[in-house]
Design a protein around this motif. Sequence first.
Motif, mmCIF file in Angstrom:
data_model
loop_
_atom_site.group_PDB
_atom_site.id
_atom_site.type_symbol
_atom_site.label_atom_id
_atom_site.label_comp_id
_atom_site.label_asym_id
_atom_site.label_seq_id
_atom_site.Cartn_x
_atom_site.Cartn_y
_atom_site.Cartn_z
ATOM 1 N N LYS A 158 0.952 -1.095 -0.169
ATOM 2 C CA LYS A 158 -0.060 -0.070 0.140
ATOM 3 C C LYS A 158 1.025 1.229 -0.216
ATOM 4 O O LYS A 158 1.829 1.352 0.968
ATOM 5 N N ILE A 159 0.567 2.183 -0.981
ATOM 6 C CA ILE A 159 1.326 3.379 -1.060
ATOM 7 C C ILE A 159 0.341 4.610 -1.039
ATOM 8 O O ILE A 159 -0.576 4.637 -1.652
ATOM 9 N N SER A 160 0.992 5.548 -0.194
ATOM 10 C CA SER A 160 0.213 6.825 -0.277
ATOM 11 C C SER A 160 1.084 7.738 -0.739
ATOM 12 O O SER A 160 2.218 7.906 -0.502
ATOM 13 N N THR A 219 -3.251 4.380 -11.017
ATOM 14 C CA THR A 219 -2.548 3.008 -11.053
ATOM 15 C C THR A 219 -0.857 3.268 -10.954
ATOM 16 O O THR A 219 -0.418 4.308 -10.899
ATOM 17 N N GLY A 220 -0.454 2.001 -10.746
ATOM 18 C CA GLY A 220 1.205 1.875 -10.526
ATOM 19 C C GLY A 220 1.714 0.562 -10.466
ATOM 20 O O GLY A 220 0.914 -0.175 -10.784
ATOM 21 N N SER A 221 2.978 0.479 -10.158
ATOM 22 C CA SER A 221 3.785 -0.962 -9.911
ATOM 23 C C SER A 221 4.732 -0.913 -9.149
ATOM 24 O O SER A 221 5.151 0.194 -8.634
ATOM 25 N N ALA A 222 4.930 -1.983 -8.401
ATOM 26 C CA ALA A 222 5.925 -2.311 -7.733
ATOM 27 C C ALA A 222 6.822 -3.620 -8.042
ATOM 28 O O ALA A 222 6.173 -4.365 -8.189
ATOM 29 N N ALA A 223 7.980 -3.035 -8.425
ATOM 30 C CA ALA A 223 8.812 -3.975 -8.881
ATOM 31 C C ALA A 223 9.995 -4.504 -7.689
ATOM 32 O O ALA A 223 10.720 -3.577 -7.168
ATOM 33 N N ALA A 231 4.027 -6.205 -8.768
ATOM 34 C CA ALA A 231 2.738 -5.842 -8.062
ATOM 35 C C ALA A 231 2.158 -4.939 -8.966
ATOM 36 O O ALA A 231 2.520 -3.856 -9.141
ATOM 37 N N LYS A 232 0.735 -5.186 -9.367
ATOM 38 C CA LYS A 232 0.055 -4.162 -10.129
ATOM 39 C C LYS A 232 -0.719 -3.183 -9.044
ATOM 40 O O LYS A 232 -1.630 -3.799 -8.156
ATOM 41 N N LEU A 233 -0.776 -1.907 -8.788
ATOM 42 C CA LEU A 233 -1.159 -1.123 -7.904
ATOM 43 C C LEU A 233 -2.436 -0.398 -8.586
ATOM 44 O O LEU A 233 -2.336 0.244 -9.715
ATOM 45 N N GLY A 236 -3.997 8.910 -4.726
ATOM 46 C CA GLY A 236 -3.364 9.237 -3.391
ATOM 47 C C GLY A 236 -2.935 8.260 -2.708
ATOM 48 O O GLY A 236 -2.054 8.020 -2.234
ATOM 49 N N THR A 237 -3.856 7.206 -2.886
ATOM 50 C CA THR A 237 -3.624 5.822 -2.103
ATOM 51 C C THR A 237 -3.862 4.499 -3.267
ATOM 52 O O THR A 237 -4.960 4.483 -3.647
ATOM 53 N N LEU A 238 -2.672 3.755 -3.354
ATOM 54 C CA LEU A 238 -2.836 2.463 -4.224
ATOM 55 C C LEU A 238 -2.254 1.358 -3.395
ATOM 56 O O LEU A 238 -1.771 1.447 -2.435
ATOM 57 N N ALA A 239 -3.181 0.248 -3.810
ATOM 58 C CA ALA A 239 -2.976 -1.149 -3.208
ATOM 59 C C ALA A 239 -2.503 -2.013 -4.248
ATOM 60 O O ALA A 239 -3.279 -1.998 -5.213
ATOM 61 N N GLY A 240 -1.897 -3.224 -3.811
ATOM 62 C CA GLY A 240 -1.755 -4.228 -4.870
ATOM 63 C C GLY A 240 -1.132 -5.477 -4.161
ATOM 64 O O GLY A 240 -0.790 -5.301 -2.804
#
Length: 181
Positions: A46-48, A54-58, A66-68, A73-77
């Motif tokens: 979770k990122i705020s 949308t976003g991604s975590a690699a 991870a597709k966020l 303001g707040t994304l999760a995946g």
Amino acid sequence: MGSLKVTLCAGAAVLAALTPTAHAADGGTVSVTPASPAPGADVALKISGCSGTTGSAASDAFVADAKLVGTAGTLAGETRVRSSLEPGSYDVKITCGSVTVKGAIKVVANESGSPSTQPPASPVAPVHAGGGGTAHLAAVDARAAGPGTVHAVVGLLLAGVAATAVALRSVRRSRRPGRTD
């Protein structure tokens, strides 16, 4: 304030207090649950502080990026930690909109010290399964097209054949010898 509201607020406060959080240098806040996963474990990110939806975590620690998704303001995946990893710290790069947050995830050894006993990783993205190449045909709704000219002609021909058969049978019955009306 009703007791239900008090209970929900207290539960949210306890959850917020227990959720591990890492602060990034870029001003974003990243939380990983569990904070120190074992190889093969599922993790929620979770990122705020993101400007997009949308976003991604690699990371080399993850089976797949991870597709966020979320609101501005707040994304999760979610993703899974590779089951073959050695314990240690692994870099994580989170990208959303114009914000890039770099951090690390600490992978710990399983309690038994042996490789993960969890089931093998499941897909984290859509999988094309079944259909035998006809899935594109299923997208066309037959009801939307309705019966066409060909259907109408075939229906009229069948009705004509049925009417002719009934008329011929009636004629044959009325011409039978020995019939008295």
